[in-house]
Design a protein around this motif. Structure first.
Motif, PDB file in Angstrom:
ATOM      1  N   GLN A  50       0.830  -1.207   0.000  1.00  0.00           N
ATOM      2  CA  GLN A  50       0.000   0.000   0.000  1.00  0.00           C
ATOM      3  C   GLN A  50       0.862   1.254   0.000  1.00  0.00           C
ATOM      4  N   LEU A  51       1.976   1.249   0.743  1.00  0.00           N
ATOM      5  CA  LEU A  51       2.881   2.400   0.731  1.00  0.00           C
ATOM      6  C   LEU A  51       3.450   2.622  -0.668  1.00  0.00           C
ATOM      7  N   LYS A  52       3.843   1.548  -1.328  1.00  0.00           N
ATOM      8  CA  LYS A  52       4.366   1.665  -2.693  1.00  0.00           C
ATOM      9  C   LYS A  52       3.312   2.209  -3.640  1.00  0.00           C
ATOM     10  N   LEU A  53       2.082   1.727  -3.510  1.00  0.00           N
ATOM     11  CA  LEU A  53       0.994   2.207  -4.360  1.00  0.00           C
ATOM     12  C   LEU A  53       0.701   3.679  -4.081  1.00  0.00           C
ATOM     13  N   ASN A  54       0.622   4.058  -2.806  1.00  0.00           N
ATOM     14  CA  ASN A  54       0.380   5.459  -2.441  1.00  0.00           C
ATOM     15  C   ASN A  54       1.459   6.378  -3.015  1.00  0.00           C
ATOM     16  N   ARG A  55       2.722   5.972  -2.901  1.00  0.00           N
ATOM     17  CA  ARG A  55       3.833   6.780  -3.424  1.00  0.00           C
ATOM     18  C   ARG A  55       3.705   6.939  -4.928  1.00  0.00           C
ATOM     19  N   LYS A  56       3.419   5.854  -5.604  1.00  0.00           N
ATOM     20  CA  LYS A  56       3.284   5.878  -7.063  1.00  0.00           C
ATOM     21  C   LYS A  56       2.163   6.832  -7.478  1.00  0.00           C
ATOM     22  N   ILE A  57       1.041   6.773  -6.784  1.00  0.00           N
ATOM     23  CA  ILE A  57      -0.111   7.633  -7.095  1.00  0.00           C
ATOM     24  C   ILE A  57       0.223   9.102  -6.836  1.00  0.00           C
ATOM     25  N   LEU A  58       0.815   9.390  -5.682  1.00  0.00           N
ATOM     26  CA  LEU A  58       1.165  10.779  -5.356  1.00  0.00           C
ATOM     27  C   LEU A  58       2.169  11.335  -6.360  1.00  0.00           C
ATOM     28  N   TYR A  61       0.309  12.102  -9.729  1.00  0.00           N
ATOM     29  CA  TYR A  61      -0.628  13.227  -9.738  1.00  0.00           C
ATOM     30  C   TYR A  61       0.007  14.548  -9.320  1.00  0.00           C
ATOM     31  N   ASN A  62       1.241  14.517  -8.834  1.00  0.00           N
ATOM     32  CA  ASN A  62       1.893  15.753  -8.397  1.00  0.00           C
ATOM     33  C   ASN A  62       3.085  16.063  -9.290  1.00  0.00           C
ATOM     34  N   LYS A  63       2.799  16.513 -10.492  1.00  0.00           N
ATOM     35  CA  LYS A  63       3.872  16.845 -11.446  1.00  0.00           C
ATOM     36  C   LYS A  63       4.433  18.248 -11.209  1.00  0.00           C
ATOM     37  N   GLY A  64       3.656  19.109 -10.571  1.00  0.00           N
ATOM     38  CA  GLY A  64       4.059  20.504 -10.429  1.00  0.00           C
ATOM     39  C   GLY A  64       4.703  20.867  -9.112  1.00  0.00           C
ATOM     40  N   GLU A 101       8.868  10.836  -0.025  1.00  0.00           N
ATOM     41  CA  GLU A 101       9.081  12.260  -0.330  1.00  0.00           C
ATOM     42  C   GLU A 101       7.837  12.976  -0.842  1.00  0.00           C
ATOM     43  N   TYR A 102       6.724  12.284  -0.963  1.00  0.00           N
ATOM     44  CA  TYR A 102       5.482  12.890  -1.465  1.00  0.00           C
ATOM     45  C   TYR A 102       4.471  13.030  -0.339  1.00  0.00           C
TER      46      TYR A 102
END
Length: 125
Positions: A50-58, A61-64, A101-102
């Motif tokens: 779940q941590l890996k999935l959360n990091r990947k998603i963040l 979606y946070n390119k800026g 880091e996200y």
């Protein structure tokens, strides 16, 4: 004296060594895979996945560097805000939760639940 008379996976008759359990490598691999799927997932693996999935998603979606997004968008792709690695509290008292880091901050704007997504900065130490 043969210990097994048929392949453990496909039930075909065995020939060869007396301690043979599988008729070929495919059956051995398929049987091991099936057994592993039947075992309950360990707690550590659940959390880590779940941590890996959360990091990947963040990250996706946070390119800026700082973005606001509806919470439903993230939850639809599997984001779970209950899994995070650490937090940071700003001077206003807002608590940002981080997955490595996200980071994200839950907000309620105009009756809609949103997340402010950020990336870790040096001043946050």
């Amino acid at each position: 004296m043969r210990l097994q008379h048929e392949c453990v996976y496909c039930k075909k008759p065995l020939t060869g060594r007396t301690d043979k359990k599988y008729c070929n490598l495919h059956c051995k691999s398929a049987y091991q895979y099936q057994k592993e799927k039947e075992r309950p997932e360990r707690f550590y693996n659940k959390v880590d996945n779940q941590l890996k999935l959360n990091r990947k998603i963040l990250k996706e979606y946070n390119k800026g560097g700082k973005v606001t997004i509806r919470s439903t968008v993230l939850s639809e792709v599997g984001f779970d805000p209950n899994f995070f690695t650490h937090y940071w509290k700003n001077q206003k008292g807002d608590v940002y939760l981080f997955v490595y880091e996200y980071g994200f901050l839950k907000k309620n704007e105009n009756g809609k639940e949103k997340y402010v997504l950020v990336t870790w900065q040096e001043y946050m130490n």
